[in-house]
Design an enzyme around this catalytic site. Sequence first.
Site, PDB file in Angstrom:
ATOM      1  NE  ARG A 160     -18.625   0.884 -11.280  1.00  0.00           N
ATOM      2  CZ  ARG A 160     -17.821   1.272 -12.234  1.00  0.00           C
ATOM      3  NH1 ARG A 160     -18.375   0.673 -13.647  1.00  0.00           N
ATOM      4  NH2 ARG A 160     -17.054   2.010 -12.350  1.00  0.00           N
ATOM      5  CB  SER A 237     -16.441   4.346  -5.967  1.00  0.00           C
ATOM      6  OG  SER A 237     -15.469   4.927  -6.823  1.00  0.00           O
ATOM      7  CD  GLU A 335     -19.357   0.869  -7.139  1.00  0.00           C
ATOM      8  OE1 GLU A 335     -19.204   1.957  -7.623  1.00  0.00           O
ATOM      9  OE2 GLU A 335     -18.318   0.343  -7.285  1.00  0.00           O
TER      10      GLU A 335
HETATM   11  C1  LIG Z   1      -9.756  -0.242  -3.755  1.00  0.00           C
HETATM   12  C2  LIG Z   1     -10.892  -0.614  -4.648  1.00  0.00           C
HETATM   13  C3  LIG Z   1     -11.051  -0.332  -5.815  1.00  0.00           C
HETATM   14  C4  LIG Z   1     -12.114  -0.479  -6.728  1.00  0.00           C
HETATM   15  N1  LIG Z   1     -12.275  -0.064  -7.922  1.00  0.00           N
HETATM   16  C5  LIG Z   1     -13.276  -0.559  -8.770  1.00  0.00           C
HETATM   17  C6  LIG Z   1     -13.386  -0.034 -10.008  1.00  0.00           C
HETATM   18  O1  LIG Z   1     -12.505   0.579 -10.325  1.00  0.00           O
HETATM   19  N2  LIG Z   1     -14.512  -0.212 -10.898  1.00  0.00           N
HETATM   20  C7  LIG Z   1     -15.332  -1.191 -10.326  1.00  0.00           C
HETATM   21  O2  LIG Z   1     -16.408  -1.185 -10.987  1.00  0.00           O
HETATM   22  N3  LIG Z   1     -15.228  -1.756  -8.990  1.00  0.00           N
HETATM   23  C8  LIG Z   1     -14.416  -1.260  -8.015  1.00  0.00           C
HETATM   24  N4  LIG Z   1     -14.353  -1.683  -6.852  1.00  0.00           N
HETATM   25  C9  LIG Z   1     -15.170  -2.693  -6.321  1.00  0.00           C
HETATM   26  C10 LIG Z   1     -14.994  -4.212  -6.303  1.00  0.00           C
HETATM   27  O3  LIG Z   1     -13.760  -4.286  -6.380  1.00  0.00           O
HETATM   28  C11 LIG Z   1     -15.845  -4.838  -7.707  1.00  0.00           C
HETATM   29  O4  LIG Z   1     -17.091  -4.686  -7.525  1.00  0.00           O
HETATM   30  C12 LIG Z   1     -15.288  -6.427  -7.725  1.00  0.00           C
HETATM   31  O5  LIG Z   1     -15.758  -7.012  -9.044  1.00  0.00           O
HETATM   32  C13 LIG Z   1     -16.144  -7.211  -6.406  1.00  0.00           C
HETATM   33  O6  LIG Z   1     -15.865  -8.411  -6.450  1.00  0.00           O
HETATM   34  P1  LIG Z   1     -15.742  -9.310  -5.276  1.00  0.00           P
HETATM   35  O7  LIG Z   1     -15.459 -10.576  -5.891  1.00  0.00           O
HETATM   36  O8  LIG Z   1     -14.753  -8.634  -4.283  1.00  0.00           O
HETATM   37  O9  LIG Z   1     -17.265  -9.121  -5.025  1.00  0.00           O
HETATM   38  P2  LIG Z   1     -17.808  -9.219  -3.293  1.00  0.00           P
HETATM   39  O10 LIG Z   1     -17.443  -7.789  -2.544  1.00  0.00           O
HETATM   40  O11 LIG Z   1     -17.362 -10.785  -2.448  1.00  0.00           O
HETATM   41  O12 LIG Z   1     -19.448  -9.306  -3.673  1.00  0.00           O
HETATM   42  C14 LIG Z   1     -20.066  -8.137  -4.211  1.00  0.00           C
HETATM   43  C15 LIG Z   1     -21.380  -8.663  -4.585  1.00  0.00           C
HETATM   44  O13 LIG Z   1     -21.137  -9.655  -5.753  1.00  0.00           O
HETATM   45  C16 LIG Z   1     -21.888 -10.950  -5.466  1.00  0.00           C
HETATM   46  N5  LIG Z   1     -20.815 -12.052  -6.003  1.00  0.00           N
HETATM   47  C17 LIG Z   1     -19.539 -12.099  -5.588  1.00  0.00           C
HETATM   48  N6  LIG Z   1     -19.119 -13.113  -6.240  1.00  0.00           N
HETATM   49  C18 LIG Z   1     -20.357 -13.757  -6.724  1.00  0.00           C
HETATM   50  C19 LIG Z   1     -20.481 -14.978  -7.547  1.00  0.00           C
HETATM   51  N7  LIG Z   1     -19.451 -15.690  -7.778  1.00  0.00           N
HETATM   52  N8  LIG Z   1     -21.640 -15.343  -7.939  1.00  0.00           N
HETATM   53  C20 LIG Z   1     -22.889 -14.361  -7.711  1.00  0.00           C
HETATM   54  N9  LIG Z   1     -22.635 -13.315  -6.958  1.00  0.00           N
HETATM   55  C21 LIG Z   1     -21.441 -12.967  -6.573  1.00  0.00           C
HETATM   56  C22 LIG Z   1     -21.965 -10.958  -3.735  1.00  0.00           C
HETATM   57  O14 LIG Z   1     -22.848 -11.933  -3.415  1.00  0.00           O
HETATM   58  C23 LIG Z   1     -22.312  -9.605  -3.378  1.00  0.00           C
HETATM   59  O15 LIG Z   1     -23.539  -9.129  -3.761  1.00  0.00           O
HETATM   60  C24 LIG Z   1     -13.071  -1.277  -6.116  1.00  0.00           C
HETATM   61  C25 LIG Z   1     -13.028  -1.763  -4.725  1.00  0.00           C
HETATM   62  C26 LIG Z   1     -11.893  -1.518  -3.996  1.00  0.00           C
HETATM   63  C27 LIG Z   1     -11.848  -1.770  -2.528  1.00  0.00           C
END
Ligand SMILES: Cc1cc2nc3c(=O)[nH]c(=O)nc-3n(C[C@H](O)[C@H](O)[C@H](O)COP(=O)(O)OP(=O)(O)OC[C@H]3O[C@@H](n4cnc5c(N)ncnc54)[C@H](O)[C@@H]3O)c2cc1C
Length: 351
Positions: A160, A237, A335
Amino acid sequence: MLVREQVPLAPYTTLGIGGPARWFVEGTDEESVLEAVRFARERSLPLFVLGGGSNLLVSDEGFPGVVVRIALMGIEQNGNVFRVAAGENWDNFVTHAIVKGFGGIECLAGIPGTAGGTPVQNVGAYGQEVSGTIAMVRVLDLNHLKYGELPAATCGFSYRRSIFNTTHRGRFVVTRIDYKLRNKAFPVLSYPDLKRYFRDRKDTPTLAEAAAAVREIRHEKGMLLVEGEPDCRSAGSFFKNPVVPQAQYDAMVAKASAPIPVFAAPRGMVKIPAATLVEQAGFHKGFAMGAAGISSRHTLALINRGGATAAEVVALRDLIAATVEKRFGIRLEAEPVWLGPEAGTPATTGR
Ligand SMILES: Cc1cc2nc3c(=O)[nH]c(=O)nc-3n(C[C@H](O)[C@H](O)[C@H](O)COP(=O)(O)OP(=O)(O)OC[C@H]3O[C@@H](n4cnc5c(N)ncnc54)[C@H](O)[C@@H]3O)c2cc1C
């Protein structure tokens, strides 16, 4: 570049919580991302990079700076390398790769968010992490306002973690990722839940069957986004699994009233399931505190039960963390990323 004002952020998050962004830009290509950064810099405003909002808790006050939503699209294939624009939906890309016969990310099916979000916390689940397939990450370096490419070896991937959410947090905007996948690969079925799912199978499941199994298991645990299901209004999580020295685990187990499972981690450390600590601290599935609560299907997923405020989620998070710390001496690490009025420094990506 279209700059919108006072745009509510709640609809851009899976928790459905949060006040407005003072300024909001859709970054549909590298030029518009750069323009959004310049817009923020010229006004000395903080900048926040938004992906799919699936790992995010936005404060009730919102964010007084510039939010740039990463909306660059496109997938190109060159042999076994898939070049994916950061705004692509991650789960759609997993399906795309599998349909083409490529493996390496099948266990990461059903994770919400964008491709650009995956390197940030080295997304992982069911025995795979994106660090296993990422070859290169294209970024805008905010220190030099220049685009460049980071080979995976320089991204500092671990559980992570990456340079993007630790040492270089706020420095890079990810615009594209190269995933090196495996053609005609067998699915990775090392994770106990998946082994159990396929225990009666004599032949090897296909990549598509493995991904479907992962989605089904995730659904049972409320870890798949399904429209209308309240357990889905989460950020996944909420707490990372603590990684501690073996001696700390041994001391903790000696005082615990029930067994605490443990898994080997790199460098002689051990990983403890945060869910076990949360449950043994007295927080069960379905626990409610105002409009915030714990998913009825997953102890680690804090949910918006309907109309919750960020303050309510924070109060629940802090209560759980403090109770676990008092009982086990372990400080749980959240997280999801917090986006509040104090987040970010001028034209960085926030915290
Ligand atoms: C139902 C559910 C299940 C999930 N299961 C998992 C799992 O099994 N494993 C896991 O690891 N995660 C899980 N997650 C967490 C999440 O889905 C991941 O961390 C995902 O990769 C976040 O991506 P996002 O585009 O939504 O980022 P955001 O939520 O929009 O942003 C998260 C962070 O990343 C940064 N960020 C986003 N995009 C960029 C970019 N292009 N450049 C620079 N920084 C950026 C943002 O600034 C912020 O700091 C889950 C979430 C949910 C809601």
